[in-house]
Structure formats: structure tokens, C-alpha cells
Design an enzyme around this catalytic site. Structure first.
Site, PDB file in Angstrom:
ATOM      1  N   ASP A  74     -18.385 -64.510 -48.191  1.00 57.18           N
ATOM      2  CA  ASP A  74     -17.892 -65.241 -46.995  1.00 57.18           C
ATOM      3  C   ASP A  74     -19.272 -66.257 -46.450  1.00 57.18           C
ATOM      4  O   ASP A  74     -18.151 -66.788 -44.759  1.00 57.18           O
ATOM      5  CB  ASP A  74     -16.853 -63.770 -46.297  1.00 57.18           C
ATOM      6  CG  ASP A  74     -15.869 -63.802 -47.183  1.00 57.18           C
ATOM      7  OD1 ASP A  74     -15.800 -64.353 -47.394  1.00 57.18           O
ATOM      8  OD2 ASP A  74     -14.903 -62.641 -46.597  1.00 57.18           O
ATOM      9  N   ARG A 132     -17.198 -56.856 -18.926  1.00 58.32           N
ATOM     10  CA  ARG A 132     -17.757 -56.385 -18.791  1.00 58.32           C
ATOM     11  C   ARG A 132     -18.398 -55.253 -19.556  1.00 58.32           C
ATOM     12  O   ARG A 132     -18.397 -54.171 -20.345  1.00 58.32           O
ATOM     13  CB  ARG A 132     -18.536 -55.422 -17.294  1.00 58.32           C
ATOM     14  CG  ARG A 132     -19.989 -54.704 -17.159  1.00 58.32           C
ATOM     15  CD  ARG A 132     -20.017 -54.044 -15.333  1.00 58.32           C
ATOM     16  NE  ARG A 132     -21.377 -53.546 -15.224  1.00 58.32           N
ATOM     17  CZ  ARG A 132     -21.984 -52.229 -15.564  1.00 58.32           C
ATOM     18  NH1 ARG A 132     -21.175 -51.689 -15.428  1.00 58.32           N
ATOM     19  NH2 ARG A 132     -22.961 -52.137 -15.244  1.00 58.32           N
ATOM     20  N   THR A 168     -10.215 -60.120 -38.468  1.00 58.01           N
ATOM     21  CA  THR A 168     -10.481 -58.945 -39.614  1.00 58.01           C
ATOM     22  C   THR A 168     -12.431 -58.370 -39.648  1.00 58.01           C
ATOM     23  O   THR A 168     -12.620 -57.899 -40.118  1.00 58.01           O
ATOM     24  CB  THR A 168      -9.865 -59.156 -40.646  1.00 58.01           C
ATOM     25  OG1 THR A 168     -10.962 -60.037 -42.238  1.00 58.01           O
ATOM     26  CG2 THR A 168      -8.765 -59.119 -41.304  1.00 58.01           C
ATOM     27  N   TYR A 184     -15.806 -59.211 -36.343  1.00 58.22           N
ATOM     28  CA  TYR A 184     -16.252 -58.391 -35.363  1.00 58.22           C
ATOM     29  C   TYR A 184     -14.989 -58.413 -34.619  1.00 58.22           C
ATOM     30  O   TYR A 184     -14.969 -56.553 -33.803  1.00 58.22           O
ATOM     31  CB  TYR A 184     -17.029 -59.876 -34.927  1.00 58.22           C
ATOM     32  CG  TYR A 184     -17.936 -59.306 -33.448  1.00 58.22           C
ATOM     33  CD1 TYR A 184     -18.098 -57.733 -33.281  1.00 58.22           C
ATOM     34  CD2 TYR A 184     -19.142 -59.655 -33.032  1.00 58.22           C
ATOM     35  CE1 TYR A 184     -18.921 -56.959 -32.493  1.00 58.22           C
ATOM     36  CE2 TYR A 184     -20.375 -59.537 -32.518  1.00 58.22           C
ATOM     37  CZ  TYR A 184     -19.926 -58.127 -32.025  1.00 58.22           C
ATOM     38  OH  TYR A 184     -20.241 -57.579 -30.862  1.00 58.22           O
ATOM     39  N   SER A 185     -13.684 -58.685 -34.107  1.00 62.19           N
ATOM     40  CA  SER A 185     -13.239 -58.518 -33.497  1.00 62.19           C
ATOM     41  C   SER A 185     -12.374 -57.193 -33.640  1.00 62.19           C
ATOM     42  O   SER A 185     -12.067 -56.084 -33.021  1.00 62.19           O
ATOM     43  CB  SER A 185     -11.827 -59.200 -33.152  1.00 62.19           C
ATOM     44  OG  SER A 185     -10.938 -59.743 -32.704  1.00 62.19           O
TER      45      SER A 185
END
Length: 308
Positions: A69, A166, A179, A181-182
């Protein structure tokens, strides 16, 4: 396709010799030219033309991404100013964008030549990072440097300030990137068919603590506060700026920025459903195989990654 030929985008470190030789033999039989960026000419046969990196996408009819990917994302970014169909050849263990396995490559290339495929359109994030323009097909993230405190940044949408973060990181993702890092930071899975942008804090300590889903028309601005730690700006997992201590990132969604070749969208969807299940199910690979229908088990048994 016209007579301009195919551009090869290679995984930066993996051995791609076998796949490139398959493509080269097919190109010779079908009288098609191949090109690769100058930096990679030592990794391909002499019959492949080396061209400047910023000209591969513009001079090619289509791009062949050889890797996983990450390589596919790089190919899409390289063609964002003049989107070309991108065919992904799978060398990795877990891929959501790539579709074709090396043994199926000759048939896939012939179908590409005869235009027997569909296009899956992908949006990207168009970002102004302190005056520099970049694009990301998965996500852009503000990430704290280890040992230097937290990312502290305010969020504004269409010029209206809504609050602050923060956290260890603030991740802005496309539906495709939901799908990645988030998701790892606790964000939602968003259908690729959805027009949306997701903003997710990783390990929030104060301020906004949940994901926010915004429309594609809304403009996002993340501005570092004076008390923020030094921040790394990542684009699709690659470091774009290191140790930033001030400034802002302006982000908007750009539709139809990437064109991914699909030969069997239904099968690709089934494979992705399997891969998504592997992210959470606490089973060993052999146990997972036993849960699959026979046909799907045969098709996917090489794709199930080991779990440590």
C-alpha cells in the site's frame, strides 16, 4: 491505451526483479514501452527507459505499482496533477489498495491494454503546510517528538475556531485512510464510498478527545499553540517536516485525485473484509483459515499475515 507506455513505481527496498521481468516480457510481446525514474534504473532491465522522477506519471498511460500500500500511495501522489490509472501488484502481506498477485500479472496487463477494467476513484487531502503544498491519500498527522511533551493545536473549520487538541498526535484522514493511523488511534471506519474527512486525536490528554467527521466542503486548519512541543508532520506515514514549533496546516479534500485499477471489485471487497477482520480477531492464522468458506480460503490463504 495510447502509445506512451507504462510507468513502473517500485517498492524502495524489496526485491522486485521477478515482477519487473514478467512485465518486461509482456511489454516486449505487446510492443509496449516501459519507463522508470532515473534513481531506479539499476533495478530494472536495460530495456526500461529511465526518466526524471517527476515525468514518469505525466509521460505514461498508466502506472504499475510494485509493492504494498505504501508504494501504491506513492504512485497515486506522483500522478495527482494528471491522474493516471494505477495498477497495484502485491508484494506485501497486508494490502487494502493493491489487487493483483504476480502470477496473475500477464492477464492483468492484457486487460489493462484492452481497457477491460473499472476505475476506483480516490480523494486526497490537499494540504498547505506552513506555505508548502503537499497531498496525502491516507492521512496527514501532527505527531509529537518522543520525550518532548504533547502536540497542542487549535482546530478551525471554515475559519471558525472550535477547540483545541493536546495529544500525542492529531490525524486527519480520508475515507481510504480511515483504516490506517486514524483507526489505530481509535477513529471510525469510514466507507470508501463516503465523502468525508476524519480528524482523530491519538492518546488525548485534554481538549477534544473524540473523532470528528467533517464534510468534504469544509476547510480544516490546525494551528500549533505556543506551548506545543516540537511536532513532526507526517504525510501518508512519511516525514514531511521535522521539529516544527510553530505554524499551521490548512487541509481540504480533493475528489477524484487518484485512479485505482480494479478488475474484480467484488472479490477485492471480500478480501478487504477478511483483512479488516485480521486487525481485531484474536486468532492464529490456521484458526482463521478454518473459519473461511472453501473458495475464499483458497484465494486468501497466502494473504493471512502472521500475528506476533
Amino acid at each position: 491505451m495510447s502509445g506512451r507506455g507504462l510507468g513502473l513505481v517500485l517498492h524502495p527496498t524489496r526485491d522486485v526483479t521477478e515482477v519487473v521481468e514478467i512485465i518486461d516480457r509482456w511489454a516486449t510481446r505487446n510492443h509496449k514501452s516501459l519507463m522508470v525514474r532515473v534513481e531506479d534504473q539499476h533495478r530494472v532491465p536495460a530495456s526500461v527507459e529511465p526518466v526524471p522522477a517527476d515525468e514518469v506519471a505525466s509521460r505514461a498511460d498508466a502506472l504499475i505499482s510494485i509493492g504494498g500500500d505504501g508504494t501504491m500511495l506513492g504512485a497515486l501522489r506522483s500522478a495527482v496533477l494528471d491522474p493516471k490509472p494505477v495498477l497495484g501488484v502485491h508484494l506485501g502481506r497486508l494490502g487494502f489498495l493493491v489487487e493483483v498477485e504476480p502470477p496473475a500479472l500477464p492477464d492483468a496487463l492484457s486487460r489493462l491494454l484492452s481497457k477491460d477494467f473499472t476505475i476506483e476513484s480516490h480523494a486526497c487531502l490537499a494540504c498547505d503546510v506552513c506555505g508548502d503544498d503537499v497531498v496525502a491519500f491516507n492521512d496527514i498527522a501532527l505527531v509529537r517528538q518522543p520525550g518532548s511533551g504533547f502536540v497542542t493545536a487549535t482546530l478551525a473549520v471554515d475559519g471558525q475556531r472550535y477547540g483545541y487538541y493536546r495529544a500525542d498526535a492529531v490525524v486527519v484522514s480520508t475515507p481510504t485512510g480511515s483504516t490506517a493511523y486514524s483507526y489505530a488511534a481509535g477513529g471510525p471506519l469510514v466507507s470508501p464510498a463516503t465523502d468525508a474527512v476524519v480528524v482523530t486525536p491519538a492518546a488525548p490528554m485534554a481538549g477534544i478527545s473524540r473523532s470528528i467527521v467533517l464534510s468534504p466542503e469544509e476547510k480544516i486548519r490546525l494551528e500549533l499553540e505556543p506551548n506545543s512541543s516540537a511536532v513532526v508532520v507526517e504525510m501518508d506515514g512519511l516525514v514531511f517536516r521535522d521539529a516544527a514549533t510553530e505554524g499551521a496546516v490548512d487541509i481540504s479534500l480533493r475528489r477524484n485525485a487518484g485512479l485505482v485499477v480494479r478488475f474484480d471489485p467484488q472479490r477485492h471487497q471480500e478480501r478487504n473484509q477478511l483483512k479488516m477482520s485480521l486487525l481485531d480477531l484474536p486468532f492464529l492464522p490456521d484458526q482463521l483459515r478454518e473459519l473461511l468458506p472453501d473458495e475464499l480460503r483458497r484465494e486468501n490463504q497466502r494473504e493471512i499475515p502472521p500475528r506476533c
